[in-house]
Write a protein that holds these residues in place. Sequence first.
Motif, PDB file in Angstrom:
ATOM      1  N   ARG A 222     -27.308  -3.831   4.376  1.00 13.72           N
ATOM      2  CA  ARG A 222     -26.065  -3.070   4.288  1.00 13.72           C
ATOM      3  C   ARG A 222     -25.312  -3.413   3.008  1.00 13.72           C
ATOM      4  NH1 ARG A 222     -24.048  -4.626  10.170  1.00 13.72           N
ATOM      5  NH2 ARG A 222     -26.024  -5.739  10.257  1.00 13.72           N
ATOM      6  N   SER A 223     -24.464  -2.503   2.589  1.00 15.10           N
ATOM      7  CA  SER A 223     -23.684  -2.701   1.377  1.00 15.10           C
ATOM      8  C   SER A 223     -22.519  -3.643   1.646  1.00 15.10           C
ATOM      9  CB  SER A 223     -23.144  -1.347   0.880  1.00 15.10           C
ATOM     10  OG  SER A 223     -22.135  -1.539  -0.100  1.00 15.10           O
ATOM     11  N   ALA A 224     -22.131  -4.381   0.596  1.00 17.14           N
ATOM     12  CA  ALA A 224     -20.953  -5.250   0.714  1.00 17.14           C
ATOM     13  C   ALA A 224     -19.690  -4.441   0.951  1.00 17.14           C
ATOM     14  CB  ALA A 224     -20.801  -6.101  -0.539  1.00 17.14           C
ATOM     15  N   TRP A 225     -19.719  -3.154   0.606  1.00 22.24           N
ATOM     16  CA  TRP A 225     -18.542  -2.307   0.764  1.00 22.24           C
ATOM     17  C   TRP A 225     -18.591  -1.464   2.034  1.00 22.24           C
ATOM     18  CZ3 TRP A 225     -14.630  -3.455  -2.289  1.00 22.24           C
ATOM     19  CH2 TRP A 225     -14.911  -4.127  -3.488  1.00 22.24           C
ATOM     20  N   SER A 226     -19.452  -1.845   2.971  1.00 24.87           N
ATOM     21  CA  SER A 226     -19.557  -1.101   4.225  1.00 24.87           C
ATOM     22  C   SER A 226     -18.440  -1.506   5.186  1.00 24.87           C
ATOM     23  CB  SER A 226     -20.913  -1.355   4.879  1.00 24.87           C
ATOM     24  OG  SER A 226     -20.961  -2.665   5.433  1.00 24.87           O
ATOM     25  N   LEU A 227     -18.302  -0.742   6.251  1.00 21.92           N
ATOM     26  CA  LEU A 227     -17.289  -1.046   7.260  1.00 21.92           C
ATOM     27  C   LEU A 227     -17.635  -2.288   8.063  1.00 21.92           C
ATOM     28  CD1 LEU A 227     -16.513   2.547   8.604  1.00 21.92           C
ATOM     29  CD2 LEU A 227     -15.142   1.158   7.030  1.00 21.92           C
ATOM     30  N   ASP A 228     -18.845  -2.801   7.897  1.00 24.58           N
ATOM     31  CA  ASP A 228     -19.250  -4.015   8.602  1.00 24.58           C
ATOM     32  C   ASP A 228     -18.768  -5.277   7.897  1.00 24.58           C
ATOM     33  OD1 ASP A 228     -20.814  -2.724  10.680  1.00 24.58           O
ATOM     34  OD2 ASP A 228     -22.245  -2.224   9.102  1.00 24.58           O
ATOM     35  N   ASN A 229     -18.159  -5.138   6.725  1.00 24.27           N
ATOM     36  CA  ASN A 229     -17.665  -6.286   5.979  1.00 24.27           C
ATOM     37  C   ASN A 229     -16.426  -6.849   6.680  1.00 24.27           C
ATOM     38  OD1 ASN A 229     -16.202  -7.910   4.037  1.00 24.27           O
ATOM     39  ND2 ASN A 229     -17.534  -7.061   2.465  1.00 24.27           N
ATOM     40  N   ALA A 230     -16.546  -8.085   7.213  1.00 23.93           N
ATOM     41  CA  ALA A 230     -15.455  -8.690   7.977  1.00 23.93           C
ATOM     42  C   ALA A 230     -14.207  -8.886   7.135  1.00 23.93           C
ATOM     43  CB  ALA A 230     -15.916 -10.027   8.560  1.00 23.93           C
ATOM     44  N   ILE A 231     -14.385  -9.137   5.839  1.00 25.34           N
ATOM     45  CA  ILE A 231     -13.234  -9.326   4.954  1.00 25.34           C
ATOM     46  C   ILE A 231     -12.466  -8.014   4.805  1.00 25.34           C
ATOM     47  CG2 ILE A 231     -12.517  -9.944   2.611  1.00 25.34           C
ATOM     48  CD1 ILE A 231     -15.050 -11.673   2.439  1.00 25.34           C
ATOM     49  N   LEU A 232     -13.196  -6.934   4.558  1.00 23.49           N
ATOM     50  CA  LEU A 232     -12.547  -5.634   4.366  1.00 23.49           C
ATOM     51  C   LEU A 232     -11.899  -5.138   5.650  1.00 23.49           C
ATOM     52  CD1 LEU A 232     -15.167  -3.844   2.069  1.00 23.49           C
ATOM     53  CD2 LEU A 232     -13.103  -5.109   1.416  1.00 23.49           C
ATOM     54  N   GLN A 233     -12.461  -5.476   6.789  1.00 25.39           N
ATOM     55  CA  GLN A 233     -11.873  -5.072   8.058  1.00 25.39           C
ATOM     56  C   GLN A 233     -10.456  -5.634   8.200  1.00 25.39           C
ATOM     57  OE1 GLN A 233     -14.767  -6.608  10.778  1.00 25.39           O
ATOM     58  NE2 GLN A 233     -16.172  -4.872  10.540  1.00 25.39           N
ATOM     59  N   SER A 234     -10.318  -6.927   7.909  1.00 20.27           N
ATOM     60  CA  SER A 234      -8.995  -7.550   8.012  1.00 20.27           C
ATOM     61  C   SER A 234      -8.049  -7.027   6.946  1.00 20.27           C
ATOM     62  CB  SER A 234      -9.132  -9.070   7.895  1.00 20.27           C
ATOM     63  OG  SER A 234      -7.887  -9.705   8.073  1.00 20.27           O
ATOM     64  N   HIS A 235      -8.559  -6.841   5.726  1.00 18.80           N
ATOM     65  CA  HIS A 235      -7.703  -6.341   4.649  1.00 18.80           C
ATOM     66  C   HIS A 235      -7.234  -4.913   4.915  1.00 18.80           C
ATOM     67  CE1 HIS A 235      -7.758  -9.819   2.240  1.00 18.80           C
ATOM     68  NE2 HIS A 235      -8.974  -9.702   1.723  1.00 18.80           N
ATOM     69  N   ALA A 236      -8.043  -4.126   5.616  1.00 13.11           N
ATOM     70  CA  ALA A 236      -7.637  -2.764   5.961  1.00 13.11           C
ATOM     71  C   ALA A 236      -6.422  -2.784   6.892  1.00 13.11           C
ATOM     72  CB  ALA A 236      -8.792  -2.016   6.611  1.00 13.11           C
ATOM     73  N   ILE A 237      -6.420  -3.726   7.833  1.00 11.44           N
ATOM     74  CA  ILE A 237      -5.266  -3.870   8.729  1.00 11.44           C
ATOM     75  C   ILE A 237      -4.039  -4.299   7.932  1.00 11.44           C
ATOM     76  CG2 ILE A 237      -4.354  -5.079  10.754  1.00 11.44           C
ATOM     77  CD1 ILE A 237      -7.307  -5.481  11.627  1.00 11.44           C
ATOM     78  N   ALA A 238      -4.234  -5.244   7.001  1.00 13.72           N
ATOM     79  CA  ALA A 238      -3.122  -5.696   6.158  1.00 13.72           C
ATOM     80  C   ALA A 238      -2.561  -4.542   5.344  1.00 13.72           C
ATOM     81  CB  ALA A 238      -3.585  -6.819   5.233  1.00 13.72           C
ATOM     82  N   LEU A 239      -3.429  -3.701   4.829  1.00 14.51           N
ATOM     83  CA  LEU A 239      -2.985  -2.560   4.025  1.00 14.51           C
ATOM     84  C   LEU A 239      -2.132  -1.610   4.852  1.00 14.51           C
ATOM     85  CD1 LEU A 239      -3.194  -1.140   1.258  1.00 14.51           C
ATOM     86  CD2 LEU A 239      -5.224   0.041   2.130  1.00 14.51           C
ATOM     87  N   VAL A 240      -2.520  -1.378   6.088  1.00 19.21           N
ATOM     88  CA  VAL A 240      -1.756  -0.493   6.962  1.00 19.21           C
ATOM     89  C   VAL A 240      -0.384  -1.098   7.271  1.00 19.21           C
ATOM     90  CG1 VAL A 240      -1.641   0.504   9.280  1.00 19.21           C
ATOM     91  CG2 VAL A 240      -3.780   0.616   7.969  1.00 19.21           C
ATOM     92  N   VAL A 241      -0.378  -2.371   7.635  1.00 16.05           N
ATOM     93  CA  VAL A 241       0.888  -3.020   8.030  1.00 16.05           C
ATOM     94  C   VAL A 241       1.826  -3.141   6.843  1.00 16.05           C
ATOM     95  CG1 VAL A 241       1.924  -5.161   8.874  1.00 16.05           C
ATOM     96  CG2 VAL A 241      -0.163  -4.277   9.939  1.00 16.05           C
ATOM     97  N   GLN A 242       1.337  -3.706   5.751  1.00 13.86           N
ATOM     98  CA  GLN A 242       2.223  -3.933   4.616  1.00 13.86           C
ATOM     99  C   GLN A 242       2.546  -2.627   3.895  1.00 13.86           C
ATOM    100  OE1 GLN A 242       1.338  -7.385   2.235  1.00 13.86           O
ATOM    101  NE2 GLN A 242       0.935  -8.655   4.018  1.00 13.86           N
ATOM    102  N   GLY A 243       1.593  -1.695   3.896  1.00 15.00           N
ATOM    103  CA  GLY A 243       1.888  -0.371   3.347  1.00 15.00           C
ATOM    104  C   GLY A 243       2.936   0.349   4.168  1.00 15.00           C
ATOM    105  N   GLY A 244       2.894   0.163   5.484  1.00 15.83           N
ATOM    106  CA  GLY A 244       3.911   0.761   6.348  1.00 15.83           C
ATOM    107  C   GLY A 244       5.297   0.207   6.079  1.00 15.83           C
ATOM    108  N   LEU A 245       5.378  -1.095   5.811  1.00 14.72           N
ATOM    109  CA  LEU A 245       6.681  -1.693   5.494  1.00 14.72           C
ATOM    110  C   LEU A 245       7.220  -1.166   4.170  1.00 14.72           C
ATOM    111  CD1 LEU A 245       6.003  -5.388   6.590  1.00 14.72           C
ATOM    112  CD2 LEU A 245       7.411  -3.684   7.764  1.00 14.72           C
ATOM    113  N   LEU A 246       6.339  -0.957   3.202  1.00 11.37           N
ATOM    114  CA  LEU A 246       6.758  -0.354   1.934  1.00 11.37           C
ATOM    115  C   LEU A 246       7.277   1.059   2.143  1.00 11.37           C
ATOM    116  CD1 LEU A 246       3.966  -1.555  -0.525  1.00 11.37           C
ATOM    117  CD2 LEU A 246       6.411  -1.815  -0.897  1.00 11.37           C
ATOM    118  N   ALA A 247       6.587   1.816   2.991  1.00 11.36           N
ATOM    119  CA  ALA A 247       7.014   3.189   3.263  1.00 11.36           C
ATOM    120  C   ALA A 247       8.361   3.224   3.973  1.00 11.36           C
ATOM    121  CB  ALA A 247       5.953   3.901   4.096  1.00 11.36           C
ATOM    122  N   LEU A 248       8.587   2.262   4.854  1.00  7.88           N
ATOM    123  CA  LEU A 248       9.830   2.246   5.627  1.00  7.88           C
ATOM    124  C   LEU A 248      11.034   1.811   4.799  1.00  7.88           C
ATOM    125  CD1 LEU A 248       8.733   0.744   9.068  1.00  7.88           C
ATOM    126  CD2 LEU A 248       9.755   3.000   8.695  1.00  7.88           C
TER     127      LEU A 248
END
Length: 408
Positions: A222-248
């Motif tokens: 699998r690719s390092a940039w796949s959805l199976d990448n545990a690092i990217l999974q957590s960073h995606a959640i961070a992007l949603v949360v912190q991006g939401g705070l920026l939007a608010l």
Amino acid sequence: MSVTYTYQDPTRGPTEYRDRRRWLWLGSVANPLIPFVGLWLHHATGQELWLLTPLVIAYGVGPLLDWLLGEDENNPPEAVVPQLEADLYYRVLTWITVPLHFVTLIGCAWWAGTQPLSWWAFLVLAYIAGMTAGLGINTGHELGHKHSAFEQWLAKIVLAVPAYGHFCVEHNRGHHRDVATPQDPASSRMGESIYAFALREIPGAMRRAWVLERDRLAKAGRSAWSLDNAILQSHAIALVVQGGLLALYGWKMLPFLVVHNLVAWWQLTSANYVEHYGLLRRRLPNGRYERPQPHHSWNANHTYTNLMLFQLERHSDHHAYPSRRYQSLRHFEDLPQLPSGYQGMFPIAYVPPLWFRVMDPRLMALKQVDGDLDRVNVDPRKREALYRRYGQEGKLRPAAGAAGAAPR
């Protein structure tokens, strides 16, 4: 309600154990909520200085309580450990702590985004929120070492709060493998200040995590940039949360989140710095390092801070037996012992001359070191000065492990 664990040995008879700290472990659950004390006092009085309350609690009250309450060297009997670890109560405490880290981040961001704070109070609040987010890495640390898929996912989720999603990959598969060796960016060296360590540890840990996860995925095709990448999974959640705070709350959240994240990372760096300072695993004739043992970590049995950190400070047993749950971690005799809990040691580390004065003699006096710098993980930049200071110039040679790849 107390719980008694009993084991019936066919020859020795019954063994009974009652965890007298059972309900006190709730301190680790409540710890992430301490910033709300400062928010409430600021709301009640209008005085921004009250926002500093969590700092006073952490670095004033914490070390004082560790001193007053002393150390707890109590160990659960091994015979009842399986029952103790099977008790769902202890697991639930770590599970319910996960959303509390999000509550604190969102609450502090809301206060910073809606209240007319002075610039310094705004930065203080960002610092406090980040300091508390560092506790989220500790919660992720406890959960990430467990084998259940549920707890592994909870670890990824809580690591999104400080945007440190690579931690479990790096810590479990990198740090635990290389701990107390010159190859480990997360093991501090004798003579190395915490500031020099941070510049080596933070980027080094990020690089190692990415390589480890990339290689794992490559073996699975699998690719390092796949959805199976545990690092990217957590960073995606961070992007949603912190991006939401920026939007608010708008762009004023950008400096808030930058400070928040950096301080959270600094909290982990502070822990890593004090946990393994100068300790070195012995290199075997085959070029490998000996298996990590309890004496390859600095230990602390201080009652208060262990109750507030899911017993992270019993770090020696943790590194020797990483899957043991916090309530079962043990004290061993003749271990490297810190003179205070982490909340007392961090401020000392922030003043390098004071740290070296406190810790270098303690390091050199350890049984496993016995005054021999060849048994110490020494900062190569300070090697000659340290050997001269301790009268061992004649033993100078290239730093252990300085050449070649890290042994596996």
